[in-house]
Design a protein around this motif. Structure first.
Motif, PDB file in Angstrom:
ATOM      1  N   SER A  49      13.923 -52.294  58.826  1.00 41.79           N
ATOM      2  CA  SER A  49      13.045 -53.422  59.136  1.00 41.79           C
ATOM      3  C   SER A  49      13.498 -54.597  58.276  1.00 41.79           C
ATOM      4  O   SER A  49      14.441 -54.483  57.492  1.00 41.79           O
ATOM      5  CB  SER A  49      11.580 -53.056  58.890  1.00 41.79           C
ATOM      6  N   SER A  55      11.974 -62.965  73.967  1.00 42.62           N
ATOM      7  CA  SER A  55      11.660 -61.547  73.809  1.00 42.62           C
ATOM      8  C   SER A  55      10.979 -60.989  75.053  1.00 42.62           C
ATOM      9  O   SER A  55      10.212 -61.678  75.728  1.00 42.62           O
ATOM     10  CB  SER A  55      10.735 -61.331  72.610  1.00 42.62           C
ATOM     11  N   THR A  81       8.328 -58.253  76.373  1.00 47.86           N
ATOM     12  CA  THR A  81       7.216 -57.477  75.831  1.00 47.86           C
ATOM     13  C   THR A  81       7.155 -56.087  76.458  1.00 47.86           C
ATOM     14  O   THR A  81       7.623 -55.870  77.574  1.00 47.86           O
ATOM     15  CB  THR A  81       5.869 -58.218  76.036  1.00 47.86           C
ATOM     16  N   GLN A  95       5.284 -48.951  73.865  1.00 49.10           N
ATOM     17  CA  GLN A  95       5.430 -49.011  72.408  1.00 49.10           C
ATOM     18  C   GLN A  95       5.772 -47.646  71.800  1.00 49.10           C
ATOM     19  O   GLN A  95       5.348 -46.598  72.277  1.00 49.10           O
ATOM     20  CB  GLN A  95       4.132 -49.517  71.776  1.00 49.10           C
ATOM     21  N   TRP A 104       8.154 -46.909  65.868  1.00 51.17           N
ATOM     22  CA  TRP A 104       9.111 -47.836  65.257  1.00 51.17           C
ATOM     23  C   TRP A 104       8.871 -49.267  65.729  1.00 51.17           C
ATOM     24  O   TRP A 104       9.052 -50.207  64.955  1.00 51.17           O
ATOM     25  CB  TRP A 104      10.547 -47.401  65.556  1.00 51.17           C
ATOM     26  N   ASN A 105       8.472 -49.467  66.996  1.00 54.58           N
ATOM     27  CA  ASN A 105       8.085 -50.817  67.437  1.00 54.58           C
ATOM     28  C   ASN A 105       6.943 -51.333  66.585  1.00 54.58           C
ATOM     29  O   ASN A 105       6.969 -52.471  66.102  1.00 54.58           O
ATOM     30  CB  ASN A 105       7.608 -50.822  68.890  1.00 54.58           C
ATOM     31  N   GLU A 128       7.962 -52.425  63.286  1.00 59.88           N
ATOM     32  CA  GLU A 128       8.998 -53.458  63.360  1.00 59.88           C
ATOM     33  C   GLU A 128      10.322 -52.970  62.773  1.00 59.88           C
ATOM     34  O   GLU A 128      11.013 -53.680  62.048  1.00 59.88           O
ATOM     35  CB  GLU A 128       8.528 -54.762  62.703  1.00 59.88           C
ATOM     36  N   ARG A 129      10.670 -51.737  63.135  1.00 60.45           N
ATOM     37  CA  ARG A 129      11.962 -51.167  62.758  1.00 60.45           C
ATOM     38  C   ARG A 129      12.909 -51.254  63.957  1.00 60.45           C
ATOM     39  O   ARG A 129      12.479 -51.107  65.105  1.00 60.45           O
ATOM     40  CB  ARG A 129      11.808 -49.701  62.331  1.00 60.45           C
ATOM     41  N   ILE A 130      14.172 -51.497  63.693  1.00 65.13           N
ATOM     42  CA  ILE A 130      15.163 -51.575  64.767  1.00 65.13           C
ATOM     43  C   ILE A 130      15.418 -50.177  65.308  1.00 65.13           C
ATOM     44  O   ILE A 130      15.763 -49.265  64.564  1.00 65.13           O
ATOM     45  CB  ILE A 130      16.470 -52.210  64.261  1.00 65.13           C
TER      46      ILE A 130
END
Length: 197
Positions: free
Chosen positions: A96, A162, A164, A14, A17-18, A21-23
């Protein structure tokens, strides 16, 4: 004769930004402390197999994850492979969910972003090159969620959800030398065995 090369495809740990929840895409965001812990936690499931070496994307979040895993497994320093870099999302990177991101979205992607097809082709090419250079090897590949997901979906011709952080995705590349054909087999997705029909 068929040669099987085994890959452990690991998404990096992680980042901040993860968590927000930002790209991220090709933006080089480092691991956070949770991500470092996830990298350490990835060692136990990996240690059930014998690995020959480890490679990673050159982005720092993947490189540090690979170095942490490799050190604990006693593997040599990870080689960085540019083809394993995450999808470039262009102007969507750093955003986000919200109006600004939605303005960039169109079916199948974002304006100014690398296409899904190009990402999948780049990821598969990197894996095929490794299999060709090291036939029969067992290789840990630390990369990125979208790159892993799209590469697997393309190789297997099926939907992949997705990926993880720091989970084990175990895939085999079978190469038949007689007719120069290849086949892919996915055994573990996000650490879970796949049921065969």
């Amino acid at each position: 004769m068929t040669t099987t090369t085994t890959f452990a495809l690991i998404r990096h740990g992680q980042t901040d930004w993860n968590a927000a929840e930002r790209i991220q895409g090709a933006t080089d965001i480092p691991l956070n402390d949770i991500g470092r812990g996830q990298a350490a936690d990835a060692v136990a499931p990996l240690s059930a197999y014998g690995w020959d070496f480890i490679v990673s994307s050159p982005l720092s979040r993947a490189a540090e994850t690979a170095d942490l895993i490799g050190h604990r497994l006693g593997l040599d320093e990870a080689r960085r492979i540019p083809g394993l870099t995450e999808r470039n999302y262009g102007p969507a990177e750093g955003l986000s969910a919200g109006a600004e991101l939605e303005a960039l979205r169109f079916p199948g992607g974002f304006h100014g972003a690398e296409t899904e097809q190009d990402v999948a082709a780049r990821g598969i090419d990197a894996l095929r090159d490794l299999a060709r250079e090291h036939p029969g090897a067992r290789i840990i590949v630390v990369a990125h969620g979208t790159l892993i997901r799209l590469s697997l979906a393309h190789a297997l011709d099926q939907h992949i959800g997705s990926i993880t952080n720091a989970s084990l995705n175990l895939v085999h590349h079978h190469h038949a030398q007689a007719d120069d054909t290849t086949a892919w087999q996915l055994d573990l997705l996000n650490g879970e065995p796949l049921t065969r029909v």
